[in-house]
Design a protein around this motif. Sequence first.
Motif, PDB file in Angstrom:
ATOM      1  N   ILE A  33      55.287 -18.878  41.573  1.00 23.21           N
ATOM      2  CA  ILE A  33      55.599 -17.470  41.302  1.00 23.21           C
ATOM      3  C   ILE A  33      57.104 -17.218  41.202  1.00 23.21           C
ATOM      4  CG2 ILE A  33      55.606 -16.840  43.754  1.00 23.21           C
ATOM      5  CD1 ILE A  33      54.367 -14.174  42.967  1.00 23.21           C
ATOM      6  N   PHE A  34      57.919 -18.022  41.902  1.00 23.20           N
ATOM      7  CA  PHE A  34      59.360 -17.798  41.872  1.00 23.20           C
ATOM      8  C   PHE A  34      59.986 -18.143  40.526  1.00 23.20           C
ATOM      9  CE2 PHE A  34      58.901 -17.831  46.506  1.00 23.20           C
ATOM     10  CZ  PHE A  34      59.686 -16.730  46.833  1.00 23.20           C
ATOM     11  N   SER A  35      59.258 -18.866  39.664  1.00 23.75           N
ATOM     12  CA  SER A  35      59.813 -19.151  38.341  1.00 23.75           C
ATOM     13  C   SER A  35      60.021 -17.869  37.550  1.00 23.75           C
ATOM     14  CB  SER A  35      58.876 -20.093  37.563  1.00 23.75           C
ATOM     15  OG  SER A  35      57.623 -19.467  37.314  1.00 23.75           O
ATOM     16  N   ILE A  36      59.269 -16.801  37.884  1.00 22.25           N
ATOM     17  CA  ILE A  36      59.404 -15.513  37.195  1.00 22.25           C
ATOM     18  C   ILE A  36      60.088 -14.478  38.085  1.00 22.25           C
ATOM     19  CG2 ILE A  36      58.190 -13.614  36.083  1.00 22.25           C
ATOM     20  CD1 ILE A  36      58.257 -16.208  34.472  1.00 22.25           C
ATOM     21  N   ILE A  37      59.530 -14.233  39.262  1.00 20.17           N
ATOM     22  CA  ILE A  37      60.123 -13.179  40.097  1.00 20.17           C
ATOM     23  C   ILE A  37      61.496 -13.600  40.611  1.00 20.17           C
ATOM     24  CG2 ILE A  37      57.834 -12.367  40.787  1.00 20.17           C
ATOM     25  CD1 ILE A  37      58.381 -13.515  43.583  1.00 20.17           C
ATOM     26  N   GLY A  38      61.775 -14.922  40.602  1.00 15.09           N
ATOM     27  CA  GLY A  38      63.077 -15.391  41.037  1.00 15.09           C
ATOM     28  C   GLY A  38      64.211 -14.906  40.153  1.00 15.09           C
ATOM     29  N   ILE A  39      63.893 -14.626  38.882  1.00 16.27           N
ATOM     30  CA  ILE A  39      64.930 -14.164  37.952  1.00 16.27           C
ATOM     31  C   ILE A  39      65.434 -12.779  38.360  1.00 16.27           C
ATOM     32  CG2 ILE A  39      65.360 -13.526  35.548  1.00 16.27           C
ATOM     33  CD1 ILE A  39      63.309 -15.721  34.796  1.00 16.27           C
ATOM     34  N   GLN A  40      64.512 -11.883  38.732  1.00 11.27           N
ATOM     35  CA  GLN A  40      64.938 -10.561  39.193  1.00 11.27           C
ATOM     36  C   GLN A  40      65.561 -10.646  40.585  1.00 11.27           C
ATOM     37  OE1 GLN A  40      62.041  -7.370  38.892  1.00 11.27           O
ATOM     38  NE2 GLN A  40      63.126  -6.142  40.410  1.00 11.27           N
ATOM     39  N   ILE A  41      65.015 -11.530  41.426  1.00 12.23           N
ATOM     40  CA  ILE A  41      65.577 -11.708  42.768  1.00 12.23           C
ATOM     41  C   ILE A  41      67.017 -12.190  42.677  1.00 12.23           C
ATOM     42  CG2 ILE A  41      65.423 -13.140  44.843  1.00 12.23           C
ATOM     43  CD1 ILE A  41      62.386 -12.978  44.601  1.00 12.23           C
ATOM     44  N   LYS A  42      67.302 -13.055  41.713  1.00  9.28           N
ATOM     45  CA  LYS A  42      68.670 -13.548  41.537  1.00  9.28           C
ATOM     46  C   LYS A  42      69.637 -12.387  41.292  1.00  9.28           C
ATOM     47  CE  LYS A  42      71.661 -16.439  38.722  1.00  9.28           C
ATOM     48  NZ  LYS A  42      71.849 -17.182  37.456  1.00  9.28           N
ATOM     49  N   ASP A  43      69.226 -11.458  40.446  1.00  8.37           N
ATOM     50  CA  ASP A  43      70.088 -10.308  40.161  1.00  8.37           C
ATOM     51  C   ASP A  43      70.192  -9.379  41.367  1.00  8.37           C
ATOM     52  OD1 ASP A  43      70.527 -11.234  37.594  1.00  8.37           O
ATOM     53  OD2 ASP A  43      68.847 -10.110  36.747  1.00  8.37           O
TER      54      ASP A  43
END
Length: 888
Positions: A33-43
Amino acid sequence: MTTPQQTVSKFDRYRALGLSTFAFTLCFAVWTIFSIIGIQIKDDFNLTDTQLGLLMATPILTGSISRMFLGIWTDRLGGRWVFGVLMLTTALCVYLLTFANSYYMLLVGALGVGLAGGAFIVGVTYTSAWFESKQQGTALGIFGAGNVGSAVTNFGAPFLLVALGWQGAAQVYATVIGIMGIVFIVLAKEDPLTQQRRQQPKQSFWEQMAPLAELRVWRFSLYYFFVFGAFVALALWLPHYLMEVYNLSIKEAGIIAALYTIPASLFRILGGWLSDKYGARRVMYWTFIASAVCTFLLSYPSTEYIVQGVHGEIRFQFEVTLAMFVVLTFVLGFFMSLGKAAVFKHIPVYYPKSVGAVGGVVGMIGGLGGFFLPLTFGMLNDVIGVWQSVFMLLFAITVGSLWWMHFAIRRAERMELRSGSEQTDLPELSTPDHYTLDDWRPEDKGFWESKGKKIATRNLWISIPNLFLAFAVWTIWSILVVKMPQLGFGYSSNELFWLAALPALSGATLRIFYSFMVPIFGGRRWTAISTASLLIPCIWIGFAIQNPDTPYMIMLILALLCGFGGGNFSSSMANISFFYPQKEKGGALGMNAGLGNLGVSGMQLLAPLVIASSVFGPFGGDPLTVVSGANAGSELWLQNAAFLWVPLIAIGAIAAWFGMNDISSAKASFSDQAVIFKRSHNWIMCILYLGTFGSFIGFAAGFPLLSGMLFPEVDPTKYAFLGPLVGALSRPVGGVIADKLGGARVTFWNFLLMIAGVVGVLYYLPLGDSAGNFTGFFASFLVLFIATGIGNGSTFRMVPVIFLNQRKRVHGDTDTAIKEGNKESAAVIGFISAFAAYGGFFIPKAYGTSIAMTGSVAGALYAFVGFYALCTVITWWFYSRKGAADPC
């Protein structure tokens, strides 16, 4: 004879397959799941690429390690309840993740999310129990197609992310996986082996783990590291890669990433069928050759060429276009899917009663690839600055795996020609007969003088440089932490002491396991493998240390990995103890340990020299600039302290593989060796060796940083190597003296000398208005190092004498007593080495804690005096006084 699988109906068989495959698909979707939600979490959390890589990889770590234990539980309890409870637990962890409000809380939550990855081995064990061996490849291929869950995440999660945010998307995932857990418990049936499993006597943990002593298991693990670990890593990394390299939106990147993950999942079914029909060996060839071609093309960065032609410059450009990238990743995913099925085709065939344990380890190693590779991807981006470095790394892994497999197959073919029969296994790690000593009698004077001494000496002199390298890698952080603050690494003093201490903590823990490995695997093989493992921390540190922005968490992981070097000591000493007769063990072990300990001083002498210049040229990377201190503005190549050891480690591992021997009479299972835990002398010697070797490695790890803090005007890297040097050189002296005078007598007086050394350190400390005296401080520490070296040699002399005398009381002066005494003393030497290595953690931490609590290191030193006094009394009472029960 009718098998349990033949008694079940086709409907029940395919019902189990369908339920487990669907459940695994959902678990895999959660796992990535972090492959997608990680992108917003990074920001949201302003993360670097390396921090994002760590966050993406953390669930993979939990999912990988948990596979070994989940596999064992499934072997014992069956898959229905283990699978169901696992999904419910995962659902709770995913839901709690949404409450994280810091990066470290995200990492903790990611550990819980990772439990979803453990579902793989539960499903493999459950599914394989329903099918006969000739159908298991296809059945497990269908089940393994549940990897398509990553495509579900790549395709669907972006829409949830846009609509609900990352917290809302995670809550949807938690709800779905929780519902599936309940459905599985209600609808799934117990597998057909359940009744048989209940009737059989319960196997102990170590009995279930027994197949792991076969190196064939670790070969399967190597293949799975690439075909599965790299698949998971790319599934996590591709959306981020596509957005940055090709400027795609998150929705577009998710859809294209799905074009990689779908074939890398669904075609696993085809891989299972092909493995059933044509054999896993052939399928693995297809996989590695095609993967090598794809990763080579993908690793080529966009490049502009200028050719000096007849009529002037000719310019042209090569780049992997988006369309070409999609095609290549599709092909790569297709062949990786075939390879995943081919690897797991072997396990139920070779290990039908240990599918969970063996499959768990293979799956764990593959999953660890999914953990370490994303971390490395982010680090390569930060250090090298080339996006395609991801595929350069995968190309190197693919070619290495292909070469090893081909070498193994050619060797198997030669064996087939000689024996006239087909070899079903690839024996690339088996021991050729001329490397195994079937007749080994070191106590026989005639045998020893005519043959044994020459062989033992050769093994000793190959073991010593390998142990030297192990100690060098183990203590590398003692130099790095001194230089890091000057180069812009913003770590506190306490954090630096942690980095200096953690290798000792992990090394000590690994020693507990390493101490039992030689009788299980053989000294030759284990020495070569354990030495080669040192390449992992050295290469990784060499890249990570080039960037001051590398997260502290990454540095902690690297410090823990340096514990590989610490673990090697116990196995090396146990191995050498088998080669020598009783009267020469002290000297031999003293030579091995003493000259091996020189790795500490060798590292502390050479590292400051090589970091001062570009020793490796363009291959070594760029330097860092000193930002504080008297040398501000100068350049340091700190990475050279790690890269220096890489070629030497490779040479040492090869020398061990081709130059050392295994002793067949030294073979023993873990249960045979575990008897030492019932011996009181094992625990007594743990305390004494903690006082000697624990002090040596603790002082070596903490002295440079401590002296730099107490005496800021002194550069400790110029003198730090002298302490470990005299300590290492005095160890053989201690062994030789103990052979002549008795180990207990030497150890007793040695502890009194150590007390005097600590008192000297206390006397010369800076205190109040006094600036202290560095010369006296350093001289007192040299006395301590010499004493620890002598004590290391004398305590190791005590162990074989104690345990041989113990066995002689039971069996008399017989060969049985000698063999049992040798095996027990070897296991004890390994175990007390593990226990004592914790001194390397506690001593630096004691310095840091004492300074933090009292503002002075004196409190820690007073505690050392009390402990050495206790060791003196123990030595006198049990071993050196008149009338002692076990004089030695």
